[in-house]
Design a protein around this motif. Structure first.
Motif: not given
Length: 188
Positions: A72-78, A86-95, A104-113, A177-179
């Motif tokens: 919930r906190a991660y999605l609110a930060a996003m 949001a990055r602070a809530m991610q663990g090693d090897g986040f995908t 994708m491994a970095d939130l900047s990739e998601l923003i670009d997508w 994610v599925w939608n």
């Protein structure tokens, strides 16, 4: 009716013990068709100096955070675009995997997508389901609907989504994610 007894070294907070009681009750009901009020969970606490392992007293490890609350906190930060939080809530090897993407491994990739797809999106949650996964992994599903604005300024709402998260040690290591956004794009 089932009775579950748990022995803990003193030091856990009331919320930690409540979560344990709920989780143990749910674990019993996952296997046995017992009514909720037919399951008894007893938590016995002992002083740290009353427990020895290998001739040494032990202190309790801190409880892990509630995985659903981490998500919930991660999605609110996003949604607030607080990417550092949001990055602070991610663990090693986040995908993360979104519809039609590879890992994708970095939130900047998601923003670009997302940039050529919509102006913004918000989520309305119908529920969060947390459960143990394999090994040290916790799994959280959240589901609900998406609202937002297409690039042409047209509003959209009511688009179904489901997200699946894996957490290890209280940190998010995977998001799937599925939608129905692709099905709805261009229809509104």
């Amino acid at each position: 009716m089932p009775v579950v007894e748990l022995h803990l070294i003193k030091g856990y907070g009331e919320e930690d013990k409540r979560r344990l009681g709920h989780a143990l009750t749910d674990a019993v009901r996952f296997v046995l068709p017992a009514p909720l009020d037919g399951i008894t969970v007893m938590i016995h606490e002992m002083a740290p100096d009353a427990y020895y392992r290998g001739r040494d007293t032990k202190t309790p490890a801190p409880a892990l955070p509630d995985p659903a609350e981490v998500v919930r906190a991660y999605l609110a930060a996003m949604e607030a675009r607080d990417l550092d939080a949001a990055r602070a809530m991610q663990g090693d090897g986040f995908t993360m995997y979104f519809p039609g993407t590879g890992p994708m491994a970095d939130l900047s990739e998601l923003i670009d997508w997302a940039r050529p797809r919509y102006s913004f999106v918000t989520k309305t949650y119908d529920g969060f389901d947390a459960m143990p996964g394999a090994g040290d992994t916790s799994v959280v599903y959240c589901r609900g609907t998406l609202s937002g604005e297409w690039l042409d300024g047209t509003a959209f709402s009511g688009i179904r989504f489901i997200d699946r998260f894996e957490l290890i040690g209280g940190r998010i290591t995977r998001q799937d994610v599925w939608n129905d956004m692709g099905e709805m794009r261009g229809r509104t």
